[in-house]
Design a protein around this motif. Structure first.
Motif, PDB file in Angstrom:
ATOM      1  N   SER A   1       4.775  14.021   0.432  1.00 15.68           N
ATOM      2  CA  SER A   1       5.185  13.041   1.015  1.00 15.68           C
ATOM      3  C   SER A   1       4.646  11.631   0.485  1.00 15.68           C
ATOM      4  O   SER A   1       3.307  11.643   0.372  1.00 15.68           O
ATOM      5  N   MET A   2       5.544  10.472   0.572  1.00 19.20           N
ATOM      6  CA  MET A   2       5.103   9.347   0.307  1.00 19.20           C
ATOM      7  C   MET A   2       5.391   8.361   1.271  1.00 19.20           C
ATOM      8  O   MET A   2       6.633   8.353   1.730  1.00 19.20           O
ATOM      9  N   GLY A   3       4.453   7.485   1.578  1.00 17.13           N
ATOM     10  CA  GLY A   3       4.762   6.327   2.359  1.00 17.13           C
ATOM     11  C   GLY A   3       4.220   4.824   1.779  1.00 17.13           C
ATOM     12  O   GLY A   3       3.025   4.955   1.322  1.00 17.13           O
ATOM     13  N   PHE A   4       5.339   3.976   1.846  1.00 14.79           N
ATOM     14  CA  PHE A   4       4.822   2.703   1.444  1.00 14.79           C
ATOM     15  C   PHE A   4       5.036   1.747   2.446  1.00 14.79           C
ATOM     16  O   PHE A   4       5.706   1.882   3.303  1.00 14.79           O
ATOM     17  N   GLY A   5       4.173   0.622   2.294  1.00 18.12           N
ATOM     18  CA  GLY A   5       3.952  -0.439   3.401  1.00 18.12           C
ATOM     19  C   GLY A   5       3.875  -1.829   2.749  1.00 18.12           C
ATOM     20  O   GLY A   5       3.021  -1.818   1.656  1.00 18.12           O
TER      21      GLY A   5
ATOM     22  N   VAL B   1       0.971  -1.291  -0.075  1.00 17.01           N
ATOM     23  CA  VAL B   1      -0.092  -0.046  -0.006  1.00 17.01           C
ATOM     24  C   VAL B   1       1.044   1.258  -0.115  1.00 17.01           C
ATOM     25  O   VAL B   1       1.788   1.131   0.647  1.00 17.01           O
ATOM     26  N   GLY B   2       0.592   2.265  -0.819  1.00 14.85           N
ATOM     27  CA  GLY B   2       1.285   3.440  -0.739  1.00 14.85           C
ATOM     28  C   GLY B   2       0.352   4.640  -0.596  1.00 14.85           C
ATOM     29  O   GLY B   2      -0.869   4.447  -0.861  1.00 14.85           O
ATOM     30  N   LEU B   3       0.947   5.366   0.237  1.00 21.36           N
ATOM     31  CA  LEU B   3      -0.004   6.842   0.567  1.00 21.36           C
ATOM     32  C   LEU B   3       0.646   8.102  -0.208  1.00 21.36           C
ATOM     33  O   LEU B   3       2.087   8.215   0.242  1.00 21.36           O
ATOM     34  N   ALA B   4       0.169   8.871  -0.630  1.00 25.50           N
ATOM     35  CA  ALA B   4       0.820  10.129  -1.186  1.00 25.50           C
ATOM     36  C   ALA B   4      -0.096  11.473  -0.905  1.00 25.50           C
ATOM     37  O   ALA B   4      -1.117  11.311  -0.961  1.00 25.50           O
ATOM     38  N   ALA B   5       0.895  12.274  -0.267  1.00 25.58           N
ATOM     39  CA  ALA B   5       0.039  13.650   0.127  1.00 25.58           C
ATOM     40  C   ALA B   5       0.786  14.829  -0.281  1.00 25.58           C
ATOM     41  O   ALA B   5       2.011  14.672  -0.083  1.00 25.58           O
ATOM     42  N   ILE B   6       0.203  15.980  -0.819  1.00 25.42           N
ATOM     43  CA  ILE B   6       0.719  17.316  -0.796  1.00 25.42           C
ATOM     44  C   ILE B   6       0.739  17.765   0.418  1.00 25.42           C
ATOM     45  O   ILE B   6      -0.259  17.888   1.219  1.00 25.42           O
ATOM     46  N   ASN B   7       2.008  18.264   0.775  1.00 24.26           N
ATOM     47  CA  ASN B   7       2.212  19.015   2.070  1.00 24.26           C
ATOM     48  C   ASN B   7       1.717  20.289   2.072  1.00 24.26           C
ATOM     49  O   ASN B   7       1.066  20.920   3.023  1.00 24.26           O
ATOM     50  N   GLN B   8       2.235  21.209   1.096  1.00 22.06           N
ATOM     51  CA  GLN B   8       1.950  22.629   0.979  1.00 22.06           C
ATOM     52  C   GLN B   8       0.653  22.824   0.148  1.00 22.06           C
ATOM     53  O   GLN B   8       0.502  23.617  -0.786  1.00 22.06           O
ATOM     54  N   TRP B   9      -0.504  22.131   0.567  1.00 24.95           N
ATOM     55  CA  TRP B   9      -1.580  22.423  -0.034  1.00 24.95           C
ATOM     56  C   TRP B   9      -2.141  23.827   0.039  1.00 24.95           C
ATOM     57  O   TRP B   9      -2.333  24.465   0.907  1.00 24.95           O
TER      58      TRP B   9
END
Length: 433
Positions: free
Chosen positions: A293-297, A215-223
């Motif tokens: 920022s991206m996190g994979f698990g 599973v990967g999660l991606a998010a824009i930080n400076q939205w």
């Protein structure tokens, strides 16, 4: 599924390994030939696609070690051990007129020969023996083929030996060319077969591992709620969708600035070029001035994989700028993906680390990072500034960690350094665990 095995071997030995293709029908072999084992580092770098690397002996494996570290592929080698030497001594005893009275031998480790001699109950007092044990023990004798050739030549020309037993193909070729009676170490068929079987086993493990849920999660930080922010969200979605097509992963949007990716460990490995980089995050920062920022698990279940992805995203958000982190099913944290990628474990079964953590109050994760930090350095000495830069902490936080460890004598001060003419000198420390 096929397992592609890259075989690093001398040319005349290759058929003995690849002959097992019929017996292990799930294996495909490709051969990479060397004459001198010292060439194997360069040879490993030339290998294109493979799942497992198989070396014809401990020497080519040793010289390929540095290049192996860059490939992150499982590797095996055919041993040259007590069993091999026992077989060779028996062969000489039964088949060579010179016998065993005046033998000149080179071996990876003298202790192997001593054990074989004890098995046969032989008198080896008239033998000349050298080893290159550095390939097994860090402080052992270094491997130098020219030194080994001189060793055997001097023994033969002086009459101290009448037969050479060598474990190095290159040495055998050189001595034979000079007319020295010589035997190239016979490799037992059993050792070859067991090594090929081990390569097949690693291949199956790799296939199973690559099928793990990811599973990967991606998010824009400076939205930003401006038109540019909306464009950034659309572009990130398009980039992730393209990656998904290339790697058989699916992408879903969680919000205007957040996305979730579902795939397998194999798909994430391809997407990140074997966990070494994540180009999407850099492109977004360059095009839109936003950080991602991206996190994979990875995990055995989707729930476990998502939990690990959230841990990865948490670590990515702590970084300055765009970054991506990955957390394996064994709770190993890898990141930030790209230049200077590091790895450490959130949990540990290392009793020594657990003991140090219990006594000092320093977390196992931090101690694991510290252990990795020391392994990357040539010696076990560092300053608080070195540690702060590696752990990406403030110098004060690094000094607090050092102080806790010093209180229980797990770290000691061993000197000072003065990197600049002005200012206070920095204390230099050494780890004792």
């Amino acid at each position: 599924m096929w397992t592609q095995v890259a075989v690093i071997t001398p040319e005349d030995f290759a058929p003995r390994i690849t002959a097992y293709a019929a017996e292990f029908s799930n294996l495909k072999f490709s051969t990479y030939l060397y004459r001198n084992p010292m060439e194997c580092g360069t040879l490993v770098e030339q290998i294109q696609e493979c799942d497992v690397l198989l070396f014809a002996g401990p020497l080519p494996y040793f010289f390929g070690t540095k290049a192996l570290a860059k490939r992150s592929k499982p590797s095996v080698y055919i041993p040259s051990d007590e069993y091999t030497l026992t077989l060779n001594l028996g062969y000489i005893l039964l088949n060579r007129n010179e016998g065993l009275r005046a033998l000149s031998v080179d071996t990876p480790k003298k202790a192997y020969l001593e054990q074989a001699v004890a098995e046969w109950q032989l008198d080896s007092s008239g033998w000349s023996v050298t080893d290159y044990s550095q390939i097994i023990e860090e402080d052992g004798a270094p491997f130098d083929p020219e030194r080994i050739i001189r060793f055997h030549l001097e023994n033969y020309e002086s009459g101290r030996s009448n037969l050479v037993l060598t474990s190095v193909d290159y040495v055998y070729e050189r001595l034979r060319a000079q007319g020295v009676p010589c035997i190239n170490m016979i490799v037992p068929e059993k050792s070859i077969r067991e090594t090929v079987a081990k390569a097949a086993h690693y291949g199956q493990l790799l296939i199973s591992e690559n099928a793990q849920i990811a599973v990967g999660l991606a998010a824009i930080n400076q939205w930003e709620q401006e038109e540019g922010g909306l464009d950034a969200g659309i572009m990130l979605q398009q980039m992730l969708l393209e990656l998904g097509k290339e790697t058989d992963a699916s992408i879903q949007q969680l919000g205007l600035d957040q996305f979730i990716l579902y795939g397998t460990r194999g798909s994430i490995e391809r997407m990140t070029d074997r966990f070494s980089r994540m180009p999407v995050v850099g492109k977004m920062e360059h095009l839109f001035g936003v950080t991602v920022s991206m996190g994979f698990g990875f995990g055995m279940t989707a729930k476990e994989a998502e939990a690990h992805a959230r841990i990865g995203l948490f670590h990515a958000r702590k970084q300055a700028g765009s970054s991506a982190f990955l957390v394996t099913n064994e709770k190993e944290v890898i990141g930030p993906l790209g230049t200077g990628t590091k790895a450490y474990r959130l949990k540990s079964e290392d009793r020594e680390l657990l003991r140090v953590s219990e006594q000092t109050g320093v977390s196992v994760a931090t101690l694991s990072k510290l252990s990795g930090f020391v392994k990357l350095r040539r010696d076990n000495r560092f300053t608080a500034t070195d540690l702060a830069e590696y752990l990406q902490l403030s110098r004060r936080s690094a000094e607090r960690i050092v102080k806790k460890l010093m209180t229980h004598r797990f770290v000691e001060s061993v000197g000072e350094e003065q990197p600049y003419q002005q200012g206070r000198p920095r204390a230099v420390y050494r780890i004792n665990f």
